[in-house]
Scaffold this active site. Structure first.
Site, mmCIF file in Angstrom:
data_model
loop_
_atom_site.group_PDB
_atom_site.id
_atom_site.type_symbol
_atom_site.label_atom_id
_atom_site.label_comp_id
_atom_site.label_asym_id
_atom_site.label_seq_id
_atom_site.Cartn_x
_atom_site.Cartn_y
_atom_site.Cartn_z
ATOM 1 N N GLY A 45 0.839 -1.190 0.000
ATOM 2 C CA GLY A 45 0.000 0.000 0.000
ATOM 3 C C GLY A 45 0.873 1.239 0.000
ATOM 4 N N GLN A 50 3.161 9.888 1.166
ATOM 5 C CA GLN A 50 4.447 9.178 1.199
ATOM 6 C C GLN A 50 5.315 9.466 -0.016
ATOM 7 O OE1 GLN A 50 2.426 5.206 2.204
ATOM 8 N NE2 GLN A 50 4.363 5.074 3.274
ATOM 9 N N CYS A 98 5.799 -0.071 7.459
ATOM 10 C CA CYS A 98 5.469 1.071 6.598
ATOM 11 C C CYS A 98 6.706 1.472 5.804
ATOM 12 C CB CYS A 98 5.000 2.234 7.473
ATOM 13 S SG CYS A 98 4.557 3.710 6.551
ATOM 14 N N LEU A 99 6.523 1.748 4.522
ATOM 15 C CA LEU A 99 7.669 2.144 3.698
ATOM 16 C C LEU A 99 8.284 3.459 4.193
ATOM 17 C CD1 LEU A 99 6.328 1.272 0.124
ATOM 18 C CD2 LEU A 99 7.963 -0.029 1.509
ATOM 19 N N HIS A 140 -4.453 1.537 7.821
ATOM 20 C CA HIS A 140 -3.057 1.985 7.832
ATOM 21 C C HIS A 140 -2.857 3.094 6.797
ATOM 22 C CE1 HIS A 140 1.442 1.332 8.045
ATOM 23 N NE2 HIS A 140 1.299 2.021 6.916
ATOM 24 N N GLU A 141 -3.333 2.843 5.575
ATOM 25 C CA GLU A 141 -3.125 3.819 4.497
ATOM 26 C C GLU A 141 -3.913 5.105 4.740
ATOM 27 O OE1 GLU A 141 -0.712 3.414 2.581
ATOM 28 O OE2 GLU A 141 -0.422 1.316 3.139
ATOM 29 N N HIS A 144 -2.463 7.707 6.908
ATOM 30 C CA HIS A 144 -1.508 8.616 6.261
ATOM 31 C C HIS A 144 -2.206 9.878 5.761
ATOM 32 C CE1 HIS A 144 2.215 6.336 6.301
ATOM 33 N NE2 HIS A 144 1.632 5.273 5.797
HETATM 34 NI NI NI Z 1 2.488 3.367 5.760
#
Ligand code: NI
Length: 185
Positions: A45, A50, A98-99, A140-141, A144
């Protein structure tokens, strides 16, 4: 085109993201780039903040999970202007990463089911209850988009355990295989 991924400490990750309209410039190309960026970093995701844009745009690809969850075969989705309307009272705990926070993996407690509203890449509106693994990924997404990251949801103890890793990220020190945009020393 692979875009740099903004790491923890970048101010854009703390902004509340804005809705967009179908005339958002080069939206198709942006969505394509987000998928490419996410795939190259081996994520499932990716939210627009991000990659440095405070807009409500998220891409998800759960195909890699198809071995364990057959329903996710070829499951690729674009979520535009997503908002969580309601959440279930029952919660569950699941490990997340998370990236934007490389090197940190922790269990996070979240509602099991969510009522969401969003538009797909054709700006068709969807209003639905989601559960299971997808509800987890969406929460989660979509966090953000509210300027939150999963580390904000850790218990004080688990946060303490990750203090050095978080501090290093804030200082721009992180090891990851993908291209990043981080705080410069
Ligand atoms: Ni994330």
């Amino acid at each position: 085109m692979i875009l740099p991924i903004y790491l923890y400490g970048q101010p854009v990750l703390r902004k509340v993201a804005e809705d967009i309209t179908p005339d958002y410039p080069e939206l198709g190309k942006l969505i394509e780039d987000m998928f490419e960026t996410m795939h190259s970093a081996e994520g499932i995701g990716l939210a627009a903040p991000q990659i440095g844009l405070a807009i409500r745009l998220v891409v998800v690809d759960l195909d890699v999970l198809a071995e364990d969850f057959p329903e996710f075969k070829d499951f690729r989705r674009v979520y535009i202007n997503a908002h969580i309307l309601e959440t279930s009272d029952d919660t569950e705990s699941m490990e997340e990463g998370c990236l934007s926070l490389p090197g940190i993996h922790e269990k996070v407690t979240r509602p099991t089911r969510i009522h969401v509203k969003y538009m797909d890449e054709n700006f068709v509106e969807h209003d639905e209850w989601v559960d299971g693994y997808l509800a987890r990924v969406m929460q989660h997404e979509f966090d953000h988009l509210e300027g939150k990251v999963f580390a904000d949801r850790l218990s004080p103890l688990r946060r303490q355990m990750n203090k050095n890793r978080l501090m290093n990220l804030l200082k721009g020190k992180a090891h990851c295989a993908y291209k990043t945009k981080r705080v410069l020393k």
